[in-house]
Design a protein around this motif. Structure first.
Motif, short mmCIF file in Angstrom:
data_model
loop_
_atom_site.label_atom_id
_atom_site.label_comp_id
_atom_site.label_asym_id
_atom_site.label_seq_id
_atom_site.Cartn_x
_atom_site.Cartn_y
_atom_site.Cartn_z
N PRO A 227 0.80 -1.22 0.00
CA PRO A 227 0.00 0.00 0.00
C PRO A 227 0.84 1.28 0.00
O PRO A 227 0.33 2.33 0.36
N LEU A 228 2.09 1.19 -0.44
CA LEU A 228 2.97 2.37 -0.44
C LEU A 228 3.17 2.84 -1.88
O LEU A 228 2.74 2.18 -2.83
N TYR A 229 3.82 3.96 -2.03
CA TYR A 229 4.15 4.53 -3.35
C TYR A 229 2.91 4.72 -4.24
O TYR A 229 2.94 4.42 -5.42
N ASN A 230 1.86 5.19 -3.63
CA ASN A 230 0.62 5.39 -4.39
C ASN A 230 0.69 6.60 -5.31
O ASN A 230 -0.10 6.72 -6.24
N SER A 231 1.63 7.51 -5.04
CA SER A 231 1.76 8.63 -5.96
C SER A 231 2.46 8.20 -7.25
O SER A 231 2.28 8.82 -8.29
N VAL A 232 3.23 7.13 -7.18
CA VAL A 232 3.88 6.61 -8.39
C VAL A 232 2.91 5.70 -9.14
O VAL A 232 2.78 5.79 -10.37
N VAL B 149 -5.55 2.82 -2.09
CA VAL B 149 -5.11 3.68 -0.98
C VAL B 149 -4.97 5.12 -1.49
O VAL B 149 -4.35 5.34 -2.53
N HIS B 150 -5.56 6.07 -0.75
CA HIS B 150 -5.38 7.47 -1.09
C HIS B 150 -3.97 7.93 -0.75
O HIS B 150 -3.38 7.48 0.24
N ILE B 151 -3.46 8.85 -1.54
CA ILE B 151 -2.11 9.36 -1.30
C ILE B 151 -2.03 10.01 0.08
O ILE B 151 -1.05 9.86 0.80
N SER B 152 -3.08 10.71 0.47
CA SER B 152 -3.06 11.39 1.77
C SER B 152 -2.94 10.38 2.91
O SER B 152 -2.29 10.63 3.91
N LEU B 153 -3.56 9.23 2.75
CA LEU B 153 -3.49 8.21 3.81
C LEU B 153 -2.06 7.70 3.95
O LEU B 153 -1.54 7.54 5.05
N GLU B 154 -1.43 7.45 2.81
CA GLU B 154 -0.04 6.99 2.86
C GLU B 154 0.85 8.05 3.50
O GLU B 154 1.73 7.73 4.31
N GLN B 155 0.60 9.32 3.16
CA GLN B 155 1.41 10.40 3.75
C GLN B 155 1.24 10.44 5.27
O GLN B 155 2.21 10.56 6.02
N GLN B 156 -0.01 10.31 5.71
CA GLN B 156 -0.26 10.31 7.16
C GLN B 156 0.41 9.11 7.83
O GLN B 156 0.99 9.22 8.91
N TYR B 157 0.33 7.97 7.17
CA TYR B 157 0.91 6.74 7.71
C TYR B 157 2.43 6.90 7.85
O TYR B 157 3.02 6.60 8.89
N ARG B 158 3.07 7.39 6.79
CA ARG B 158 4.52 7.56 6.83
C ARG B 158 4.92 8.56 7.91
O ARG B 158 5.90 8.36 8.63
N MET C 80 4.58 6.94 11.31
CA MET C 80 5.61 5.94 11.57
C MET C 80 6.98 6.59 11.79
O MET C 80 7.81 6.07 12.52
N ALA C 81 7.20 7.72 11.12
CA ALA C 81 8.52 8.36 11.20
C ALA C 81 8.69 9.14 12.50
O ALA C 81 9.80 9.42 12.92
N HIS C 82 7.59 9.52 13.14
CA HIS C 82 7.72 10.38 14.32
C HIS C 82 7.09 9.81 15.58
O HIS C 82 7.40 10.24 16.68
#
Lengths: 197, 734
Positions: B330-335, B341-350, B353-355
């Motif tokens: 479910p990653l790299y949805n912008s590519v 999966v919506h791109i915004s969801l992946e961004q929120q997820y990343r 996870m990063a912080h």
């Protein structure tokens, strides 16, 4: 001169064919997808029904089927169920097809305006056609009710306009004010449904 | 009797997986088994066989073969094959160069392993209560088991991840349910320890390798992870197998060994995306191999390594490309734009996870991952604060190899700060620490301190009270004799609500969870809102009806100079807008009124073409939205099928979208009108959810929608059917 054996020629044809197929596939992937119109939701107030009541009002609990304020309503305390209009206010409603409409306006004429402007005239227009006009010399709450016959309603939104003459200019902010409005409602009703109800 | 049956099922499920894996692995190891001793054979055959078995189970599952009979048959065939093809030669002895371990230290380490082994075994046998294990790891497995098929699950974000280990869990689960799956994961820890010790024996540091194995095995985060249906310890084991086989390749540089090492690298990816670093491990270690191995052989070896890696890993990108439109879902949805999966969801997820939200500085990380263990979900143990001494091992060749592997396997930690993301690197770090040149007795002393500090009754004195770790010895739960399910109830607050769903709702019920919960125990189909595009859209319709900021109360009207046109396009024409842009309804008018939507119309949009229909469904709560920052050129387009006179286009949208710089294809005058609030939106929202087949809403009391759903249940057309202090269930009435 370059000559090709049958094998190398076949290989070239296959390679070119595969390349074209790949490009075609990539092209298909890149092409925007197009979709048909989906099934229409019928639970909407402007769906298939014999009648519909649409209201503009300012209660905290909003109406089930609202109309739209186009212009001419002053911002106010959100806890109060009324608003000042400007001397001209407009509203939009969505008729059902082939219906009559009954327009109702719940207004109040304030002492403060009458004291300065003298008697006021309230005119109501439906799609720029006058459907009623009243003159008020005394302050108080008034319920205006007008029938709008079917032929007057085009297959378009019904735009209602409320005009108050003469306007009262508020000394505080020099805004032109009309009347105090509690609600505007329109009942759309198919003639046959109305007869049997 | 019930006790025996229950425990028997758990043990049978896990044993079937282990035996099948080992049988398959034995077949793969035939060409090299003479070079391996008994422990190496056992551990490597299990891990190698696991990689192959997960592929077989996946393929069988896609074909519709999921169930005890299938897996018993598979097990029988592989066992028979392994028996027929077995090599009867005795295992080799490869410990010639090792410094022997004294008997007393053997006894100490054996005692530690016995103590922690018992603790882990009891916890693994107890019902699965870990957050991820009881939700998505086994939730998906449970779904496959009930459906008797493995197929796409567009309502679950995690269904797009590689599921190599879940395939093994599936086999265990269909026989022994949750605990059997957890036991399978625990077997990977045992294999990891066996391989660490074997590696130490091969490089001549048996005693230190034993100490390294203990360092890893008793680490609190390793313990809790291993007894849960997670995958980090399995990844650590598979990654170490890859490393071990690459070490073996130096002694025995055959293409088959390189291929098997590659298979393990591919299986790392197949178990968890964060294992992708193993792909680089092979080429790096092969290139660093000692000189007698000539360059051409190295090139061949790298080729065979990559072949092995791809042969195991490729199944997941192919699955994802076919099922989810994104090979890396479910990653790299912008590519790879897709409807999963919506791109915004992946961004929120990343971002999450990063912080991990509550960290104010990266300097807090060392203490958090070693001592406190709450905010980064687990602790390695205070002794790992000494891990920088591992750098002293750089002077040794094996030390450099270990640190390269540690670096590759710990890289994902920079993307996901969960402590458990360091587990795959932990064995390498521990071995490198042992090879740092510090005196053996000091090291043993430090390891004994680590053991003491890792005892659950000691850990509680220094870690955060809410740290993720083993807390107890739940022997009653492990024996499954607690009919009241106190252990489950204590660990899973939604246990009673789940029981309600299982007992009081029809078997075909679909449940929409507004909060994540332990849905692996729900015997109904469950989707969690916010988890994929479908879930987010359903959550969005509820919010649209509830939240004034999202309410479609603005009518943007474009008065167009009368013109005959076949294509109507509305596009975003301004600087980037972070919050995105959406359209709830789009209507087109001509001189004679609205141009009625018809079957000749073709709708398209960029981005999110898959959801453009939401702007044309006559339902004000559904909307097409960008689900990412709005950028110039994004559009919604209608091909009317023929030329039509158009003089007005209206867009129903929310306040935020209404003020964005939206334009039409032709010059037009834009007006924004306000509409009143509409309580019928609530009914429309639940109608959308019901139209997707969901008949129950499952949420926590502190969900932002909880009050509105409770206070306006009539307007929503829902009825509360269950509530406890934490959880509420509503039935959607149509």
């Amino acid at each position: 001169m370059v000559t090709f054996t049958s094998t190398s020629l076949a290989m070239r044809i296959v390679t070119i064919g595969l390349t074209l197929a790949f490009i075609s596939w990539m092209g298909q992937c890149a092409a925007p997808k197009r979709f048909p119109v989906p099934t229409q939701y019928s639970g909407n107030s402007r769906g298939n029904s014999d009648w519909s009541v649409q209201i503009v009002r300012f209660y905290k609990i909003p109406p089930e089927h609202p109309g739209t304020v186009l212009s001419g309503i002053q911002a106010g305390d959100e806890t109060l169920p009324w608003r000042w209009t400007n001397h001209k206010a407009a509203f939009r409603f969505w008729p059902l097809l082939d219906t009559n409409a009954t327009v109702e306006l719940d207004i109040s004429v304030a002492d403060v305006t009458l004291a300065q402007t003298g008697p006021v005239t309230v005119t109501v227009l439906a799609n720029n056609q006058q459907i009623g006009s009243e003159r008020y010399a005394r302050a108080g709450r008034y319920l205006l009710r007008y029938e709008v016959p079917m032929p007057s309603l085009p297959d378009r939104p019904l735009d209602l306009t409320l005009v108050v003459e003469p306007p009262w200019i508020s000394p505080a902010d020099h805004t032109d004010l009309g009347v105090i409005l509690a609600s505007v409602s329109v009942r759309f009703e198919k003639p046959t449904a109305g007869a049997t109800r | 009797m019930r006790l025996v049956i229950e425990l028997g099922r758990i043990l049978a499920g896990a044993t079937l997986v282990v035996i099948t894996c080992m049988s398959l692995g034995r077949l793969l190891l035939i060409p090299v088994q003479n070079s391996l001793d008994a422990i190496e054979r056992a551990a490597l055959s299990f891990v190698l066989g696991a990689g192959l078995m997960s592929l077989i189970v996946f393929v069988l599952g896609v074909m519709g073969f999921v169930g005890p009979r299938t897996y018993l048959g598979l097990g029988a065939v592989t066992v028979v094959a392994a028996i027929f093809m077995r090599d009867r030669s005795a295992p080799s002895r490869v410990s010639q160069r090792s410094v022997p371990l004294t008997r007393s230290w053997y006894l100490v380490w054996a005692g530690v392993l016995f103590l922690f082994g018992g603790l882990y075994l009891v916890n693994a046998f107890a019902p699965e209560v870990s957050p991820d294990g009881s939700s998505y790891h086994l939730g998906l497995v449970s779904l496959y088991a009930r459906a008797n098929r493995i197929g796409p699950v567009p309502t679950n974000f995690y269904a797009g991840l590689s599921q190599g280990l879940e395939m093994l869990f599936l086999v265990a689960f269909v026989i022994g349910k949750h605990s059997a799956a957890a036991l399978v994961h625990l077997v990977f820890l045992a294999s990891l320890l066996g391989l660490v010790v074997s590696f130490g024996r091969r490089i001549g540091v048996l005693g230190l390798a034993f100490a390294a194995a203990i360092l890893v095995a008793v680490s609190p985060v390793v313990g809790i992870d291993a007894i849960s249906a997670y995958n980090d310890v399995a990844l650590a084991c598979i990654g170490f197998s890859c490393f071990f086989l690459l070490t073996l390749w130096e002694e025995m540089p055959t293409p088959w060994v390189a291929y098997l090492a590659g298979c393990m690298a591919g299986f790392c990816y197949g178990v968890k995306y964060s294992g992708v670093g193993a792909f680089a491990l092979g080429p790096l270690l092969i290139l660093l191999a000692r000189k007698p191995v000539i360059d051409r052989s190295k090139a061949f070896a790298i080729g065979f390594f990559m072949l092995g890696a791809i042969s195991i890993a490729i199944v997941w990108p192919i699955r994802n490309a076919i099922w989810y439109g994104n090979p890396l879902a479910p990653l790299y949805n912008s590519v790879f734009a897709n409807g999963f999966v919506h791109i915004s969801l992946e961004q929120q997820y990343r971002e999450a996870m990063a912080h991990y939200g509550s960290l104010s500085s990266r300097w807090e990380i060392p203490l958090e991952i070693t001592v406190l263990g709450f905010r980064l979900q687990g602790l390695l143990g205070p002794v790992f604060l000494l891990s920088p001494v591992a750098l002293f091992s750089l002077r040794l060749k094996q030390g450099r190899r270990l640190l390269i592997a540690a670096l590759l396997f710990s890289f994902p930690f920079s993307q996901n700060l969960g402590t458990r993301f360091l587990i795959p690197a932990l064995a390498f770090i521990a071995l490198a620490m042992m090879c740092s040149g510090i005196h053996r007795r000091i090291i043993y002393g430090v390891v004994l301190i680590h053991v003491f500090l890792s005892l659950p009754m000691i850990t509680q004195f220094y870690c955060n009270p809410y740290a993720w770790r083993i807390r107890q010895l739940p022997w009653r739960a492990a024996l499954h004799i607690d009919k009241k399910h106190d252990f489950e109830r204590e660990s899973i607050s939604e246990w009673d609500a789940i029981a309600f769903l299982n007992l009081k709702t029809p078997p075909t019920t679909r449940v929409l969870g507004l909060s994540a919960f332990a849905y692996s125990y729900v015997e109904r189909e469950v989707a969690v809102a916010d988890a994929t595009a479908i879930g987010e859209n359903l959550r969005d319709v509820l919010w649209t009806a509830h939240n004034l900021a999202l309410e479609p109360n603005k009518l943007v009207s474009f008065a167009v100079a009368p013109k005959i046109t076949q294509v109507v396009r509305v596009h975003f024409d301004g600087p980037d807008a972070k919050a995105g842009w959406g359209i709830n309804e789009l209507h087109i008018y001509g001189p004679n009124g609205e141009i009625t939507r018809n079957s000749k119309w073709l709708l398209s949009a960029s981005p999110n073409a898959n959801e453009v229909a939401y702007a044309f469904d006559n339902n004000p709560v559904t909307r097409w939205a960008t689900w990412e920052a709005a950028r110039k050129g994004m559009y919604v387009e209608v091909d009317l099928g023929r030329g039509e006179a158009v003089n007005e286009i209206t867009i129903l949208t929310n306040a935020e979208s209404s003020i964005l710089p939206i334009r039409t294809l032709t010059n037009s005058e834009k007006t924004v009108l306000s509409t009143s609030s509409d309580t019928s939106l609530r009914r429309a929202a639940t109608a959308v959810i019901a139209s997707k087949g969901f008949s129950y809403l499952f949420l926590r009391f502190d969900d932002p929608l909880a009050s509105d759903l409770h206070d306006n249940a009539g307007l929503w057309r829902i009825a509360q059917v269950y509530s406890d202090p934490v959880w509420i269930i509503y039935r959607i009435d149509r």
